[in-house]
Design a protein around this motif. Structure first.
Motif, PDB file in Angstrom:
ATOM      1  N   MET A 162       0.850  -1.188   0.000  1.00 23.65           N
ATOM      2  CA  MET A 162       0.000   0.000   0.000  1.00 23.65           C
ATOM      3  C   MET A 162       0.882   1.234   0.000  1.00 23.65           C
ATOM      4  N   ALA A 163       0.414   2.280  -0.658  1.00 18.70           N
ATOM      5  CA  ALA A 163       1.124   3.561  -0.620  1.00 18.70           C
ATOM      6  C   ALA A 163       0.134   4.701  -0.800  1.00 18.70           C
ATOM      7  N   THR A 170       3.157  16.228  -9.870  1.00 20.96           N
ATOM      8  CA  THR A 170       2.577  16.371 -11.205  1.00 20.96           C
ATOM      9  C   THR A 170       1.965  15.037 -11.617  1.00 20.96           C
ATOM     10  N   GLU A 171       1.164  15.066 -12.657  1.00 18.92           N
ATOM     11  CA  GLU A 171       0.529  13.840 -13.150  1.00 18.92           C
ATOM     12  C   GLU A 171       1.570  12.801 -13.545  1.00 18.92           C
ATOM     13  N   SER A 172       2.611  13.230 -14.222  1.00 16.36           N
ATOM     14  CA  SER A 172       3.641  12.277 -14.649  1.00 16.36           C
ATOM     15  C   SER A 172       4.392  11.698 -13.456  1.00 16.36           C
ATOM     16  N   ALA A 173       4.648  12.525 -12.439  1.00 14.94           N
ATOM     17  CA  ALA A 173       5.327  12.033 -11.244  1.00 14.94           C
ATOM     18  C   ALA A 173       4.434  11.071 -10.460  1.00 14.94           C
ATOM     19  N   LEU A 174       3.134  11.360 -10.445  1.00 10.91           N
ATOM     20  CA  LEU A 174       2.198  10.464  -9.766  1.00 10.91           C
ATOM     21  C   LEU A 174       2.177   9.101 -10.453  1.00 10.91           C
ATOM     22  N   LYS A 175       2.133   9.103 -11.773  1.00 11.62           N
ATOM     23  CA  LYS A 175       2.180   7.839 -12.516  1.00 11.62           C
ATOM     24  C   LYS A 175       3.436   7.055 -12.164  1.00 11.62           C
ATOM     25  N   GLU A 176       4.557   7.765 -12.086  1.00 11.80           N
ATOM     26  CA  GLU A 176       5.814   7.096 -11.761  1.00 11.80           C
ATOM     27  C   GLU A 176       5.777   6.503 -10.358  1.00 11.80           C
ATOM     28  N   SER A 177       5.167   7.213  -9.422  1.00 14.56           N
ATOM     29  CA  SER A 177       5.064   6.696  -8.052  1.00 14.56           C
ATOM     30  C   SER A 177       4.254   5.403  -8.022  1.00 14.56           C
ATOM     31  N   PHE A 178       3.104   5.417  -8.682  1.00 16.20           N
ATOM     32  CA  PHE A 178       2.282   4.204  -8.741  1.00 16.20           C
ATOM     33  C   PHE A 178       3.043   3.071  -9.434  1.00 16.20           C
ATOM     34  N   ARG A 179       3.727   3.401 -10.519  1.00 15.81           N
ATOM     35  CA  ARG A 179       4.482   2.387 -11.263  1.00 15.81           C
ATOM     36  C   ARG A 179       5.601   1.813 -10.404  1.00 15.81           C
ATOM     37  N   ASN A 180       6.241   2.665  -9.624  1.00 14.16           N
ATOM     38  CA  ASN A 180       7.322   2.194  -8.766  1.00 14.16           C
ATOM     39  C   ASN A 180       6.803   1.207  -7.719  1.00 14.16           C
ATOM     40  N   LEU A 181       5.616   1.489  -7.172  1.00 16.45           N
ATOM     41  CA  LEU A 181       5.051   0.556  -6.192  1.00 16.45           C
ATOM     42  C   LEU A 181       4.720  -0.773  -6.858  1.00 16.45           C
ATOM     43  N   ALA A 182       4.154  -0.696  -8.064  1.00 16.86           N
ATOM     44  CA  ALA A 182       3.838  -1.927  -8.790  1.00 16.86           C
ATOM     45  C   ALA A 182       5.097  -2.739  -9.073  1.00 16.86           C
ATOM     46  N   ASN A 183       6.168  -2.065  -9.408  1.00 20.95           N
ATOM     47  CA  ASN A 183       7.426  -2.765  -9.675  1.00 20.95           C
ATOM     48  C   ASN A 183       7.998  -3.397  -8.405  1.00 20.95           C
ATOM     49  N   LEU A 184       7.830  -2.716  -7.264  1.00 21.31           N
ATOM     50  CA  LEU A 184       8.287  -3.292  -5.997  1.00 21.31           C
ATOM     51  C   LEU A 184       7.534  -4.587  -5.693  1.00 21.31           C
ATOM     52  N   LEU A 185       6.234  -4.593  -5.991  1.00 22.19           N
ATOM     53  CA  LEU A 185       5.466  -5.815  -5.753  1.00 22.19           C
ATOM     54  C   LEU A 185       5.943  -6.936  -6.679  1.00 22.19           C
ATOM     55  N   LYS A 186       6.202  -6.609  -7.935  1.00 20.66           N
ATOM     56  CA  LYS A 186       6.691  -7.629  -8.873  1.00 20.66           C
ATOM     57  C   LYS A 186       8.023  -8.209  -8.396  1.00 20.66           C
ATOM     58  N   GLU A 187       8.877  -7.349  -7.862  1.00 13.71           N
ATOM     59  CA  GLU A 187      10.168  -7.823  -7.351  1.00 13.71           C
ATOM     60  C   GLU A 187       9.965  -8.785  -6.174  1.00 13.71           C
ATOM     61  N   LEU A 188       9.029  -8.462  -5.299  1.00 15.23           N
ATOM     62  CA  LEU A 188       8.753  -9.354  -4.173  1.00 15.23           C
ATOM     63  C   LEU A 188       8.182 -10.682  -4.640  1.00 15.23           C
ATOM     64  N   ASP A 208      -7.507  10.186  -8.117  1.00 18.22           N
ATOM     65  CA  ASP A 208      -6.494   9.607  -9.008  1.00 18.22           C
ATOM     66  C   ASP A 208      -6.695   8.122  -9.265  1.00 18.22           C
ATOM     67  N   LEU A 209      -7.906   7.622  -9.061  1.00 17.25           N
ATOM     68  CA  LEU A 209      -8.114   6.179  -9.206  1.00 17.25           C
ATOM     69  C   LEU A 209      -7.827   5.686 -10.612  1.00 17.25           C
ATOM     70  N   GLU A 210      -8.131   6.504 -11.633  1.00 18.36           N
ATOM     71  CA  GLU A 210      -7.868   6.068 -13.016  1.00 18.36           C
ATOM     72  C   GLU A 210      -6.373   5.869 -13.253  1.00 18.36           C
ATOM     73  N   THR A 211      -5.572   6.805 -12.751  1.00 16.14           N
ATOM     74  CA  THR A 211      -4.117   6.695 -12.907  1.00 16.14           C
ATOM     75  C   THR A 211      -3.598   5.472 -12.170  1.00 16.14           C
ATOM     76  N   ALA A 212      -4.100   5.239 -10.957  1.00 12.02           N
ATOM     77  CA  ALA A 212      -3.662   4.087 -10.171  1.00 12.02           C
ATOM     78  C   ALA A 212      -4.011   2.773 -10.866  1.00 12.02           C
ATOM     79  N   ILE A 213      -5.216   2.695 -11.410  1.00  7.43           N
ATOM     80  CA  ILE A 213      -5.631   1.466 -12.091  1.00  7.43           C
ATOM     81  C   ILE A 213      -4.797   1.233 -13.343  1.00  7.43           C
ATOM     82  N   ALA A 214      -4.489   2.295 -14.058  1.00  3.84           N
ATOM     83  CA  ALA A 214      -3.643   2.158 -15.255  1.00  3.84           C
ATOM     84  C   ALA A 214      -2.274   1.599 -14.916  1.00  3.84           C
ATOM     85  N   GLU A 215      -1.815   1.853 -13.684  1.00  5.48           N
ATOM     86  CA  GLU A 215      -0.490   1.390 -13.265  1.00  5.48           C
ATOM     87  C   GLU A 215      -0.533   0.104 -12.441  1.00  5.48           C
ATOM     88  N   GLY A 216      -1.722  -0.494 -12.301  1.00  7.62           N
ATOM     89  CA  GLY A 216      -1.782  -1.820 -11.695  1.00  7.62           C
ATOM     90  C   GLY A 216      -2.510  -1.965 -10.377  1.00  7.62           C
TER      91      GLY A 216
END
Length: 234
Positions: A162-163, A170-188, A208-216
């Motif tokens: 969870m995060a 910014t929108e692009s930075a938010l996407k990156e944050s969500f993507r980074n969390l998704a990548n951390l889960l994949k690594e685990l 921001d639910l749409e952005t979060a869903i787009a990132e996993g």
């Protein structure tokens, strides 16, 4: 003024649309209604409209509502606020999920205090994905060791991460944050295949639910879009 049932319908349609646009399987994103500061009657209205999963942050308030709504046995209670060590026994007894575990001491107490006969407590590890000094959550570099230790505790079932990203991004930075969390889960998932399903990414809120869903995201935590603006709680 829209009713809670109308708002739930609107949020559900947003989730469905975002899921399809992301090319993901329908039904792969669950809705957690954030009900902190909301009345038991408001929760009853939401349950009548089909919502069963509720997220609470303030323990005593939550326990009062759990007691008042004990006739609604299908409710799935999630604790999403910071976990204080002296509150773990009550949290371990009253909830089926905790999204905000960020240190081993708390995880051990939750495991030890989970009542015999109850299923393991579902756990998400909270990650301070933007390294904000004032925010709870473990650092990304602390996560692998914490996940390894928590996954071995008998009273818990490690489900994911969870995060709460920095809302000022910014929108692009938010996407990156969500993507980074998704990548951390994949690594685990790759590093600890024995840890369990590790199937949950709890991220995304009303704005921001749409952005979060787009990132996993697999679970979005929605309060304002369902219940309206809430009063501030001290």
């Amino acid at each position: 003024m829209s009713s809670i049932a109308d708002n739930l319908g609107s949020v559900t349609r947003r989730i469905q649309k975002a899921t399809l646009q992301a090319g993901r399987k329908p039904g792969s994103v669950s809705l957690l209604a954030v009900s902190k500061t909301r009345s038991a009657q408001e929760l009853r209205e939401a349950v009548s409209a089909g919502q069963l999963a509720f997220g609470e942050s303030y323990l005593q308030e939550a326990l009062d509502k759990i007691a008042e709504l004990r006739d609604l046995t299908a409710i799935d209670w999630h604790f999403i606020g910071p976990v204080q060590s002296n509150k773990t026994r009550q949290i371990a007894s009253a909830f089926s999920w905790v999204h905000s575990v960020d240190r081993l001491k708390v995880a051990r107490r939750l495991s030890e205090q989970r009542e015999t006969g109850l299923p393991p407590l579902n756990i998400c590890l909270q990650v301070n994905i933007n390294n904000e000094p004032s925010k709870s959550g473990c650092r990304p570099d602390e996560l692998p060791e914490l996940a390894s230790q928590v996954s071995q505790l008998p009273g818990l079932r490690l489900r994911g991460l969870m995060a709460i990203p920095d809302p000022g991004q910014t929108e692009s930075a938010l996407k990156e944050s969500f993507r980074n969390l998704a990548n951390l889960l994949k690594e685990l998932q790759l590093r600890y295949p024995e840890a369990g399903p590790l199937d949950t990414l709890s991220m995304g809120m009303s704005g921001d639910l749409e952005t979060a869903i787009a990132e996993g995201a697999t679970c979005v935590r929605i309060g304002t879009a369902i219940f309206g603006e809430r009063s501030q709680k001290s």
